[in-house]
Write an enzyme that holds these catalytic residues in place. Structure first.
Site, PDB file in Angstrom:
ATOM      1  N   SER A  41       0.792  -1.219   0.000  1.00 16.43           N
ATOM      2  CA  SER A  41       0.000   0.000   0.000  1.00 16.43           C
ATOM      3  C   SER A  41       0.829   1.275   0.000  1.00 16.43           C
ATOM      4  O   SER A  41       0.353   2.330  -0.431  1.00 16.43           O
ATOM      5  CB  SER A  41      -0.926   0.012   1.225  1.00 16.43           C
ATOM      6  OG  SER A  41      -0.194  -0.211   2.422  1.00 16.43           O
ATOM      7  N   HIS A 248      -0.815   5.625   6.955  1.00 17.25           N
ATOM      8  CA  HIS A 248      -0.300   5.640   5.579  1.00 17.25           C
ATOM      9  C   HIS A 248       0.011   7.085   5.174  1.00 17.25           C
ATOM     10  O   HIS A 248      -0.575   8.024   5.702  1.00 17.25           O
ATOM     11  CB  HIS A 248      -1.311   5.035   4.607  1.00 17.25           C
ATOM     12  CG  HIS A 248      -1.373   3.546   4.655  1.00 17.25           C
ATOM     13  ND1 HIS A 248      -2.116   2.857   5.590  1.00 17.25           N
ATOM     14  CD2 HIS A 248      -0.754   2.593   3.890  1.00 17.25           C
ATOM     15  CE1 HIS A 248      -1.972   1.555   5.399  1.00 17.25           C
ATOM     16  NE2 HIS A 248      -1.146   1.371   4.377  1.00 17.25           N
TER      17      HIS A 248
END
Length: 266
Positions: A41, A248
């Site tokens: 990711s 993230h």
């Protein structure tokens, strides 16, 4: 000092143009440049938004560093295979097809999911500091005992399929600015343990990359001053409305953190 792959390409193009201009011979075929982006990711761009619906649960986005680099440098071929949630086994089974003998550049982030990153963060957010630190130490043990062999399999496969490619293995950022602006959430002990685990993981990845002749590109320095609990974070903290984006990089983290680091190493 070895010239970065793309810098070497640029030099070749200039030399070829000069040769053609002065009648020294035909232009080089160096313009046939292929780039393949693999990984999890952090490479697909989770957290940056604007996801390509065609990528489904992989959540690839034009705001991720591989797509930003490709847009800036226009390689003749660009294969974006990185996928949210990917582990080393997923790279082996589902991402290697674009690689071939003509591939010139490969980027990859991988290893965090194998080490249990998501479970570590869930444990630390929901449970006690001692339980968090214990789970962090368990993950570090996995990084020491099991992850190196899994990385070897991936790196061997990349080298076998694309022996002439420059391979850039990127690391993960430290997540927290210690003694920062956060007034709630994890304890300083938990934040310190998580940062230490990130450093531990990066060191293991860097060692395996170097042993395969690949470049390791650390993003820890680029994210310094932009961690969670800083005044200008490039990382999402816990997002209960979109839990998958938690921890993230934001779009700014991709463009301001990962992209320049990758560009320097490519």
């Amino acid at each position: 000092m070895r010239m970065p792959r793309f810098a070497a390409l640029a030099s070749a193009l200039l030399l070829a143009a000069g040769a053609a201009l002065f009648g020294a011979g035909p232009a080089s075929a160096a313009a046939d440049f292929g780039y393949v982006a693999l990984g999890d990711s952090y490479s697909s761009g989770v957290g940056a938004g604007n996801y390509d619906s065609a990528s489904g649960n992989c959540k690839r986005t034009t705001r991720a560093y591989p797509a930003l680099w490709a847009a800036a440098h226009s390689p003749q071929t660009f294969s974006f295979a990185a996928c949210s949630g990917a582990r080393t086994g997923d790279v082996m089974s589902g991402q290697l097809a674009p690689l071939n003998s003509g591939t010139d550049l490969v980027s990859i982030t991988i290893g965090g999911n194998d080490a249990g990153f998501s479970d570590v963060m869930t444990t630390c957010v929901l449970q006690s500091e001692s339980t968090c630190v214990s789970r962090v130490n368990q993950a570090k043990g996995y990084v020491d005992s099991t992850l190196p062999g899994q990385l070897d399999q991936v790196y061997n496969a990349i080298k076998s399929r694309s022996p002439g490619a420059r391979v850039v293995v990127l690391g993960y950022p430290r997540f927290y600015k210690l003694n920062g602006t956060c007034v709630a959430g994890l304890s300083e002990g938990e934040r310190k343990a998580i940062n230490g685990a990130s450093d531990h993981l990066n060191a293991a990845i860097a060692k395996r990359a170097a042993d395969h002749g690949f470049a390791f590109a650390s993003v820890a320095g680029a994210f310094t001053g932009h961690e969670i609990c800083s005044s200008s974070s490039w990382l999402h903290s816990v997002n209960w409305l979109n839990i998958g984006e938690s921890y993230h990089p934001t779009a700014a983290g991709q463009s301001g953190g990962y992209l320049p680091v990758f560009t320097s190493a490519a």
